[in-house]
Design a protein around this motif. Structure first.
Motif, PDB file in Angstrom:
ATOM      1  N   GLY A   1     -17.973  14.745 -76.885  1.00  0.00           N
ATOM      2  CA  GLY A   1     -18.166  14.465 -75.468  1.00  0.00           C
ATOM      3  C   GLY A   1     -18.148  12.978 -75.212  1.00  0.00           C
ATOM      4  O   GLY A   1     -17.990  12.176 -76.132  1.00  0.00           O
TER       5      GLY A   1
ATOM      6  N   THR B   1     -25.701  11.266 -66.750  1.00  0.00           N
ATOM      7  CA  THR B   1     -24.926  12.361 -67.332  1.00  0.00           C
ATOM      8  C   THR B   1     -25.815  13.582 -67.487  1.00  0.00           C
ATOM      9  O   THR B   1     -26.940  13.474 -67.954  1.00  0.00           O
ATOM     10  CB  THR B   1     -24.360  11.943 -68.698  1.00  0.00           C
ATOM     11  OG1 THR B   1     -23.546  10.787 -68.517  1.00  0.00           O
ATOM     12  CG2 THR B   1     -23.526  13.052 -69.322  1.00  0.00           C
TER      13      THR B   1
ATOM     14  N   ILE C   1     -26.441  17.298 -69.177  1.00  0.00           N
ATOM     15  CA  ILE C   1     -26.061  18.178 -70.280  1.00  0.00           C
ATOM     16  C   ILE C   1     -26.604  19.559 -69.957  1.00  0.00           C
ATOM     17  O   ILE C   1     -27.797  19.726 -69.737  1.00  0.00           O
ATOM     18  CB  ILE C   1     -26.622  17.663 -71.618  1.00  0.00           C
ATOM     19  CG1 ILE C   1     -26.010  16.297 -71.926  1.00  0.00           C
ATOM     20  CG2 ILE C   1     -26.363  18.659 -72.731  1.00  0.00           C
ATOM     21  CD1 ILE C   1     -26.568  15.637 -73.142  1.00  0.00           C
TER      22      ILE C   1
ATOM     23  N   SER D   1     -26.713  23.782 -70.927  1.00  0.00           N
ATOM     24  CA  SER D   1     -26.536  24.797 -71.957  1.00  0.00           C
ATOM     25  C   SER D   1     -27.380  25.999 -71.589  1.00  0.00           C
ATOM     26  O   SER D   1     -28.440  25.857 -70.979  1.00  0.00           O
ATOM     27  CB  SER D   1     -26.968  24.250 -73.316  1.00  0.00           C
ATOM     28  OG  SER D   1     -27.032  25.286 -74.270  1.00  0.00           O
TER      29      SER D   1
ATOM     30  N   LYS E   1     -29.991  21.942 -76.010  1.00  0.00           N
ATOM     31  CA  LYS E   1     -30.016  20.685 -75.245  1.00  0.00           C
ATOM     32  C   LYS E   1     -31.025  19.720 -75.840  1.00  0.00           C
ATOM     33  O   LYS E   1     -30.734  18.538 -76.028  1.00  0.00           O
ATOM     34  CB  LYS E   1     -30.356  20.955 -73.784  1.00  0.00           C
ATOM     35  CG  LYS E   1     -29.288  21.697 -73.026  1.00  0.00           C
ATOM     36  CD  LYS E   1     -29.651  21.843 -71.564  1.00  0.00           C
ATOM     37  CE  LYS E   1     -30.863  22.674 -71.348  1.00  0.00           C
ATOM     38  NZ  LYS E   1     -30.752  24.060 -71.070  1.00  0.00           N
TER      39      LYS E   1
ATOM     40  N   LEU F   1     -30.138  16.074 -77.395  1.00  0.00           N
ATOM     41  CA  LEU F   1     -30.698  14.876 -76.764  1.00  0.00           C
ATOM     42  C   LEU F   1     -31.559  14.083 -77.734  1.00  0.00           C
ATOM     43  O   LEU F   1     -31.504  12.849 -77.759  1.00  0.00           O
ATOM     44  CB  LEU F   1     -31.497  15.259 -75.516  1.00  0.00           C
ATOM     45  CG  LEU F   1     -30.644  15.740 -74.353  1.00  0.00           C
ATOM     46  CD1 LEU F   1     -31.526  16.323 -73.257  1.00  0.00           C
ATOM     47  CD2 LEU F   1     -29.778  14.623 -73.817  1.00  0.00           C
TER      48      LEU F   1
END
Length: 99
Positions: A15, A23, A25, A27, A33, A37
């Motif tokens: 990505g 941004t 993210i 899921s 996630k 992260l």
């Protein structure tokens, strides 16, 4: 030797994020996630990470990731009156060293 209980949590990910932007993210599975992260922010303390994280085509180490990235935990207290940017700035102010 392989650990008997070892399991792959994330694999074959790629990505990008544009500088100076927020941004998101997404899921279906919350642990995915959080794991991603924590790895990207250099916060992982358990498990084995294989692969490369590149920043502007350069290999990034854990200390550099800690310095340039962060995220807010879902369990953090959030004000319903703050914008997303205000919440991120507040979180960063509390987490980053002064100066």
């Amino acid at each position: 030797t392989k650990c008997r209980n070892a399991k792959t949590v994330l694999s074959h990910l790629s990505g990008f994020a544009r500088p100076g932007t927020v941004t998101v993210i997404m899921s279906a599975l919350a642990p995915d996630k959080g794991t991603l992260l924590r790895i990207l922010a250099g916060r992982t303390t358990t498990g084995k990470i294989k692969g490369e994280i590149l920043l502007n085509t350069n290999l990034a180490g854990q200390e550099e990731l800690k310095r340039i990235s962060s995220f807010m935990e879902q369990t953090d207290a959030h004000s319903p009156y703050a914008t997303v940017v205000e919440a991120l700035r507040f979180s960063a102010t509390l987490r980053l060293p002064r100066g």
